[in-house]
Write a protein that holds these residues in place. Structure first.
Motif, PDB file in Angstrom:
ATOM      1  N   SER A   7      38.329  47.619  27.459  1.00 20.57           N
ATOM      2  CA  SER A   7      37.940  48.897  28.070  1.00 20.57           C
ATOM      3  C   SER A   7      37.163  48.694  29.359  1.00 20.57           C
ATOM      4  O   SER A   7      37.387  49.410  30.341  1.00 20.57           O
ATOM      5  N   ALA A   8      36.258  47.738  29.387  1.00 19.37           N
ATOM      6  CA  ALA A   8      35.461  47.482  30.598  1.00 19.37           C
ATOM      7  C   ALA A   8      36.349  47.059  31.762  1.00 19.37           C
ATOM      8  O   ALA A   8      36.113  47.453  32.910  1.00 19.37           O
ATOM      9  N   LYS A   9      37.362  46.265  31.470  1.00 15.65           N
ATOM     10  CA  LYS A   9      38.288  45.820  32.523  1.00 15.65           C
ATOM     11  C   LYS A   9      39.179  46.968  32.993  1.00 15.65           C
ATOM     12  O   LYS A   9      39.307  47.231  34.185  1.00 15.65           O
ATOM     13  N   TYR A  10      39.788  47.669  32.047  1.00 16.86           N
ATOM     14  CA  TYR A  10      40.772  48.681  32.423  1.00 16.86           C
ATOM     15  C   TYR A  10      40.157  49.961  32.957  1.00 16.86           C
ATOM     16  O   TYR A  10      40.818  50.719  33.674  1.00 16.86           O
ATOM     17  N   THR A  11      38.901  50.207  32.667  1.00 13.77           N
ATOM     18  CA  THR A  11      38.273  51.380  33.257  1.00 13.77           C
ATOM     19  C   THR A  11      38.079  51.184  34.759  1.00 13.77           C
ATOM     20  O   THR A  11      38.039  52.140  35.521  1.00 13.77           O
ATOM     21  N   ARG A  12      38.006  49.929  35.184  1.00  8.88           N
ATOM     22  CA  ARG A  12      37.979  49.629  36.622  1.00  8.88           C
ATOM     23  C   ARG A  12      39.401  49.609  37.184  1.00  8.88           C
ATOM     24  O   ARG A  12      39.687  50.232  38.200  1.00  8.88           O
ATOM     25  N   LEU A  13      40.313  48.884  36.525  1.00 10.27           N
ATOM     26  CA  LEU A  13      41.694  48.763  37.009  1.00 10.27           C
ATOM     27  C   LEU A  13      42.377  50.118  37.159  1.00 10.27           C
ATOM     28  O   LEU A  13      43.005  50.386  38.181  1.00 10.27           O
ATOM     29  N   HIS A  14      42.277  50.955  36.153  1.00 10.55           N
ATOM     30  CA  HIS A  14      43.044  52.202  36.116  1.00 10.55           C
ATOM     31  C   HIS A  14      42.241  53.451  36.434  1.00 10.55           C
ATOM     32  O   HIS A  14      42.805  54.423  36.938  1.00 10.55           O
ATOM     33  N   ASN A  15      40.941  53.462  36.120  1.00  8.49           N
ATOM     34  CA  ASN A  15      40.137  54.676  36.306  1.00  8.49           C
ATOM     35  C   ASN A  15      39.190  54.595  37.488  1.00  8.49           C
ATOM     36  O   ASN A  15      38.528  55.570  37.809  1.00  8.49           O
ATOM     37  N   ASN A  16      39.095  53.429  38.114  1.00  6.62           N
ATOM     38  CA  ASN A  16      38.162  53.218  39.230  1.00  6.62           C
ATOM     39  C   ASN A  16      36.766  53.730  38.875  1.00  6.62           C
ATOM     40  O   ASN A  16      36.093  54.373  39.681  1.00  6.62           O
ATOM     41  N   ALA A  17      36.352  53.471  37.636  1.00  5.91           N
ATOM     42  CA  ALA A  17      35.025  53.909  37.194  1.00  5.91           C
ATOM     43  C   ALA A  17      33.959  53.298  38.094  1.00  5.91           C
ATOM     44  O   ALA A  17      34.078  52.159  38.538  1.00  5.91           O
ATOM     45  N   ASN A  18      32.921  54.079  38.361  1.00  3.05           N
ATOM     46  CA  ASN A  18      31.828  53.588  39.197  1.00  3.05           C
ATOM     47  C   ASN A  18      30.504  53.543  38.448  1.00  3.05           C
ATOM     48  O   ASN A  18      29.464  53.249  39.037  1.00  3.05           O
ATOM     49  N   ALA A  19      30.544  53.795  37.150  1.00  4.39           N
ATOM     50  CA  ALA A  19      29.340  53.676  36.319  1.00  4.39           C
ATOM     51  C   ALA A  19      29.747  53.155  34.940  1.00  4.39           C
ATOM     52  O   ALA A  19      30.613  53.737  34.285  1.00  4.39           O
TER      53      ALA A  19
END
Length: 144
Positions: free
Chosen positions: A90-102
């Motif tokens: 989840s930590a990886k894919y929230t950046r890859l796919h969701n461009n999460a910033n927090a």
């Protein structure tokens, strides 16, 4: 620059992550809390998230007891895409796919070792873009 924020339930984990950031030479700004006295997680999410939205910080790392409350509060701030993670995928894919910033972590849910791994994945994984960019635009449109 990474923005940090925690309530009393996430304080100890925030302090552990600061040691990791120091060791890696990653600059951060700690917006509190600064001890284990009770504070409200919505208050502790506000300043670090505003720093991200204003461009003063690239991303935020937020901590509370479960990671859930502070993520809900953070996501009320326009421009923030916060995720509560307790696993590497989840930590990886929230950046890859969701461009999460927090990234939001629970001090009573994950230990320092796992939290460090999640933070490293979150900070080093780039947004994939492509078809995911369209979806991020749609998320932003929901903010009004």
């Amino acid at each position: 620059m990474i923005a940090l924020g925690a309530d009393h339930g996430g304080y100890a984990l925030k302090e552990e992550i600061k040691q990791y950031l120091d060791a890696k030479g990653i600059p951060y700004k700690d917006f509190g809390c600064y001890n284990t006295e009770s504070v409200d997680y919505p208050d502790m999410a506000k300043a670090p998230c505003e720093a991200v939205v204003a461009g003063e910080c690239e991303k935020a790392l937020l901590f509370c007891g479960t990671g859930v409350g502070i993520s809900i509060a953070a996501n009320k701030i326009k421009g923030i895409r916060a995720c509560c993670c307790s696993d590497a995928f989840s930590a990886k894919y929230t950046r890859l796919h969701n461009n999460a910033n927090a990234l939001c972590l629970g001090g009573r849910v994950v230990g320092a070792g796992l939290a460090t791994e999640l933070v490293e994945l979150f900070l080093t994984t780039e947004f994939e873009g492509g078809r995911h960019a369209r979806r991020i635009e749609k998320i932003a449109a929901l903010e009004g």
